[in-house]
Design an enzyme around this catalytic site. Structure first.
Site, PDB file in Angstrom:
ATOM      1  N   ARG A   1      -1.432  -7.913 -13.248  1.00 41.89           N
ATOM      2  CA  ARG A   1      -0.774  -6.643 -13.541  1.00 41.89           C
ATOM      3  C   ARG A   1       0.740  -6.784 -13.659  1.00 41.89           C
ATOM      4  O   ARG A   1       1.372  -6.076 -14.452  1.00 41.89           O
ATOM      5  CB  ARG A   1      -1.154  -5.596 -12.493  1.00 41.89           C
ATOM      6  CG  ARG A   1      -0.821  -5.956 -11.040  1.00 41.89           C
ATOM      7  CD  ARG A   1      -1.550  -5.002 -10.102  1.00 41.89           C
ATOM      8  NE  ARG A   1      -1.211  -5.163  -8.694  1.00 41.89           N
ATOM      9  CZ  ARG A   1      -1.817  -6.014  -7.866  1.00 41.89           C
ATOM     10  NH1 ARG A   1      -2.776  -6.811  -8.314  1.00 41.89           N
ATOM     11  NH2 ARG A   1      -1.470  -6.072  -6.586  1.00 41.89           N
TER      12      ARG A   1
ATOM     13  N   HIS B   1       5.311  -3.269 -11.498  1.00 40.34           N
ATOM     14  CA  HIS B   1       4.330  -3.265 -12.580  1.00 40.34           C
ATOM     15  C   HIS B   1       3.834  -1.855 -12.893  1.00 40.34           C
ATOM     16  O   HIS B   1       3.814  -0.965 -12.027  1.00 40.34           O
ATOM     17  CB  HIS B   1       3.131  -4.153 -12.232  1.00 40.34           C
ATOM     18  CG  HIS B   1       2.350  -3.683 -11.042  1.00 40.34           C
ATOM     19  ND1 HIS B   1       1.429  -2.652 -11.109  1.00 40.34           N
ATOM     20  CD2 HIS B   1       2.359  -4.096  -9.756  1.00 40.34           C
ATOM     21  CE1 HIS B   1       0.902  -2.463  -9.916  1.00 40.34           C
ATOM     22  NE2 HIS B   1       1.440  -3.320  -9.074  1.00 40.34           N
ATOM     23  N   GLY B   2       3.412  -1.644 -14.135  1.00 41.93           N
ATOM     24  CA  GLY B   2       2.844  -0.361 -14.518  1.00 41.93           C
ATOM     25  C   GLY B   2       1.593  -0.047 -13.720  1.00 41.93           C
ATOM     26  O   GLY B   2       1.013  -0.924 -13.062  1.00 41.93           O
TER      27      GLY B   2
ATOM     28  N   GLU C   1       2.188  -9.040  -4.333  1.00 42.39           N
ATOM     29  CA  GLU C   1       2.145  -7.847  -3.489  1.00 42.39           C
ATOM     30  C   GLU C   1       1.835  -8.234  -2.044  1.00 42.39           C
ATOM     31  O   GLU C   1       1.328  -9.338  -1.769  1.00 42.39           O
ATOM     32  CB  GLU C   1       1.065  -6.905  -4.035  1.00 42.39           C
ATOM     33  CG  GLU C   1       0.817  -5.637  -3.230  1.00 42.39           C
ATOM     34  CD  GLU C   1       2.032  -4.742  -3.086  1.00 42.39           C
ATOM     35  OE1 GLU C   1       3.000  -5.157  -2.402  1.00 42.39           O
ATOM     36  OE2 GLU C   1       2.018  -3.632  -3.635  1.00 42.39           O
TER      37      GLU C   1
ATOM     38  N   TYR D   1      -3.135  -6.738   1.841  1.00 42.35           N
ATOM     39  CA  TYR D   1      -3.575  -5.593   2.625  1.00 42.35           C
ATOM     40  C   TYR D   1      -4.804  -5.872   3.488  1.00 42.35           C
ATOM     41  O   TYR D   1      -5.412  -4.946   4.021  1.00 42.35           O
ATOM     42  CB  TYR D   1      -3.846  -4.399   1.710  1.00 42.35           C
ATOM     43  CG  TYR D   1      -2.603  -3.578   1.432  1.00 42.35           C
ATOM     44  CD1 TYR D   1      -2.139  -2.646   2.349  1.00 42.35           C
ATOM     45  CD2 TYR D   1      -1.889  -3.738   0.255  1.00 42.35           C
ATOM     46  CE1 TYR D   1      -1.007  -1.892   2.114  1.00 42.35           C
ATOM     47  CE2 TYR D   1      -0.755  -2.990  -0.005  1.00 42.35           C
ATOM     48  CZ  TYR D   1      -0.313  -2.068   0.923  1.00 42.35           C
ATOM     49  OH  TYR D   1       0.816  -1.323   0.672  1.00 42.35           O
TER      50      TYR D   1
ATOM     51  N   ARG E   1       0.859   0.990   5.215  1.00 38.29           N
ATOM     52  CA  ARG E   1       1.412   0.963   3.862  1.00 38.29           C
ATOM     53  C   ARG E   1       2.907   0.660   3.859  1.00 38.29           C
ATOM     54  O   ARG E   1       3.390  -0.091   3.021  1.00 38.29           O
ATOM     55  CB  ARG E   1       1.204   2.306   3.152  1.00 38.29           C
ATOM     56  CG  ARG E   1      -0.219   2.657   2.811  1.00 38.29           C
ATOM     57  CD  ARG E   1      -0.265   3.984   2.063  1.00 38.29           C
ATOM     58  NE  ARG E   1       0.403   3.892   0.772  1.00 38.29           N
ATOM     59  CZ  ARG E   1       1.186   4.838   0.264  1.00 38.29           C
ATOM     60  NH1 ARG E   1       1.442   5.938   0.949  1.00 38.29           N
ATOM     61  NH2 ARG E   1       1.740   4.674  -0.928  1.00 38.29           N
ATOM     62  N   ARG E   2       3.657   1.283   4.768  1.00 37.59           N
ATOM     63  CA  ARG E   2       5.113   1.307   4.596  1.00 37.59           C
ATOM     64  C   ARG E   2       5.925   0.789   5.772  1.00 37.59           C
ATOM     65  O   ARG E   2       7.134   0.681   5.671  1.00 37.59           O
ATOM     66  CB  ARG E   2       5.549   2.750   4.299  1.00 37.59           C
ATOM     67  CG  ARG E   2       5.111   3.250   2.916  1.00 37.59           C
ATOM     68  CD  ARG E   2       5.875   2.510   1.827  1.00 37.59           C
ATOM     69  NE  ARG E   2       5.439   2.889   0.492  1.00 37.59           N
ATOM     70  CZ  ARG E   2       4.581   2.191  -0.228  1.00 37.59           C
ATOM     71  NH1 ARG E   2       4.042   1.094   0.277  1.00 37.59           N
ATOM     72  NH2 ARG E   2       4.244   2.570  -1.435  1.00 37.59           N
TER      73      ARG E   2
ATOM     74  N   SER F   1      -1.846   0.230 -12.278  1.00 41.83           N
ATOM     75  CA  SER F   1      -3.041  -0.593 -12.435  1.00 41.83           C
ATOM     76  C   SER F   1      -4.284   0.288 -12.370  1.00 41.83           C
ATOM     77  O   SER F   1      -4.215   1.473 -12.012  1.00 41.83           O
ATOM     78  CB  SER F   1      -3.113  -1.662 -11.345  1.00 41.83           C
ATOM     79  OG  SER F   1      -3.446  -1.063 -10.092  1.00 41.83           O
TER      80      SER F   1
ATOM     81  N   HIS G   1       5.905  -6.227  -7.591  1.00 40.50           N
ATOM     82  CA  HIS G   1       5.032  -5.255  -6.931  1.00 40.50           C
ATOM     83  C   HIS G   1       5.808  -4.363  -5.970  1.00 40.50           C
ATOM     84  O   HIS G   1       6.913  -4.687  -5.553  1.00 40.50           O
ATOM     85  CB  HIS G   1       3.932  -5.997  -6.187  1.00 40.50           C
ATOM     86  CG  HIS G   1       3.173  -6.942  -7.061  1.00 40.50           C
ATOM     87  ND1 HIS G   1       2.008  -6.600  -7.700  1.00 40.50           N
ATOM     88  CD2 HIS G   1       3.449  -8.231  -7.446  1.00 40.50           C
ATOM     89  CE1 HIS G   1       1.589  -7.618  -8.429  1.00 40.50           C
ATOM     90  NE2 HIS G   1       2.438  -8.618  -8.286  1.00 40.50           N
TER      91      HIS G   1
ATOM     92  N   GLY H   1      -3.258  -5.043  -3.042  1.00 42.25           N
ATOM     93  CA  GLY H   1      -2.801  -6.289  -2.437  1.00 42.25           C
ATOM     94  C   GLY H   1      -2.897  -7.478  -3.382  1.00 42.25           C
ATOM     95  O   GLY H   1      -2.441  -7.432  -4.516  1.00 42.25           O
TER      96      GLY H   1
END
Length: 248
Positions: A60, A9-10, A87, A90, A114-115, A12, A182, A22
Site C-alpha cells: 500500500r 499511504h492512500g 507500519e 499490531y 492505537r496511539r 487501503s 504509514h 499493521g
C-alpha cells in the site's frame, strides 16, 4: 532550505473496512488510489522535484509512492525500501475491526493500543501464520528484528537508526526528499523531528494521502511543518482518523 515530504499511504482496503492492518500486506482501495494520485498532482503543482524517495516493504505504501511519482513524471528516480518504515505491528489485533474491538476491550484500551507511546497490543504466537517470519520479504532479517507486536516506542527504536544513517544524510544531499509510509512509522518520525511529548503524540493523527512538509535550514535545524491542502479539510480528515474506533 531542505524539505522533507511525508505522505501516509492512500486508504487501503482494510482502512475502508476499519480493520487493524499493521504488517499485513493489503492493497489500496479505489479511494486510496485517487488519494495518491491527488497527492502527486498537488506536489507537481507546488513545484517539487525529487531525485530520491523512500518507502516501506508494504504494497500500500509502495503503490502510493508509484502513483505519486507517476503523476509527477518522476517514475525514473531512485527508490529505497526498508522494513524500518513499515507500519507498527499490531500483534493479535491485525485483521480485527476497530469498532468491534473497542466494544470488546473498551474504547480507552483500544485508543492506548492505537496511539499510545509504549503500550503494545497482545503479541502474535510464534507459529501464527501472520508472523512476518513466514513472509519472504523478511527472510534476510535477524529474528530479533521481526516483531510479533509493537508500541510506538519500539517503532521509533527501529526507525531512528535508518533516519540518522540513511534518510537524514540523503536529505542533506538532495534538499528535497519524499517518504511514502504509514500512520505510525510517520508519527514516530514526526515525534522525533518535533520533539513531541508522549501526551502530544497520543492526540496526533496523520490523514491518508495528504503531503506533510517539514522544512529545515541548511544545518538541518527544524524550521516549520505544514500540510499541503485546505486547512479545514485536513482537520476534518485528521478527526476521521482519530474517530476510527468509535461506534457510528
Amino acid at each position: 532550505m531542505k524539505r522533507l515530504v511525508l505522505v501516509r499511504h492512500g486508504q487501503s482496503v482494510w482502512n475502508k473496512e476499519n480493520r487493524f492492518t499493521g504488517w499485513t500486506d493489503v492493497p489500496l482501495s479505489e479511494q486510496g488510489i485517487e488519494e495518491a494520485k491527488k497527492a502527486g498532482k498537488t506536489l507537481k503543482k507546488e513545484g517539487y522535484k525529487f531525485r530520491l524517495a523512500y518507502t516501506s516493504y508494504l504494497t500500500r505504501a509502495i503503490k502510493t509512492l508509484w502513483l505519486i511519482l507517476e503523476e509527477m513524471d518522476l517514475m525514473w528516480i531512485e527508490e529505497r525500501k526498508s522494513w524500518r518504515l513499515n507500519e507498527k505491528h499490531y500483534g493479535m489485533l491485525q485483521g480485527l475491526n476497530k469498532v468491534e474491538t473497542a466494544k470488546k476491550y473498551g474504547a480507552d484500551m483500544v485508543q492506548l493500543w492505537r496511539r499510545s507511546f509504549d503500550v503494545p497490543p497482545q503479541p502474535l504466537d510464534s507459529d501464527d501464520e501472520r508472523n512476518p517470519k513466514f513472509d519472504p520479504r523478511y527472510a534476510d532479517l535477524s529474528p530479533r528484528d521481526i516483531p510479533l507486536t509493537e508500541s510506538l516506542k519500539e517503532v521509533i527504536e527501529r526507525l531512528l537508526p535508518y533516519w540518522e544513517n540513511d534518510i537524514k544524510p540523503s536529505l542533506q544531499e538532495h534538499n528535497d526528499l519524499l517518504i511514502a509510509a504509514h500512520g505510525n512509522s510517520l508519527r514516530a518520525l514526526v515525534m522525533h523531528l518535533k520533539n513531541m511529548s508522549k501526551e502530544e503524540i497520543l492526540k496526533f493523527n496523520i490523514p491518508t494521502g495528504v503531503p506533510y512538509v517539514f522544512e529545515f535550514d541548511d544545518d538541518m535545524n527544524f524550521v516549520k511543518d505544514y500540510f499541503l491542502g485546505d486547512p479545514e479539510e485536513v482537520k476534518k480528515l485528521m478527526e476521521q482518523v482519530a474517530n476510527q474506533a468509535k461506534a457510528k
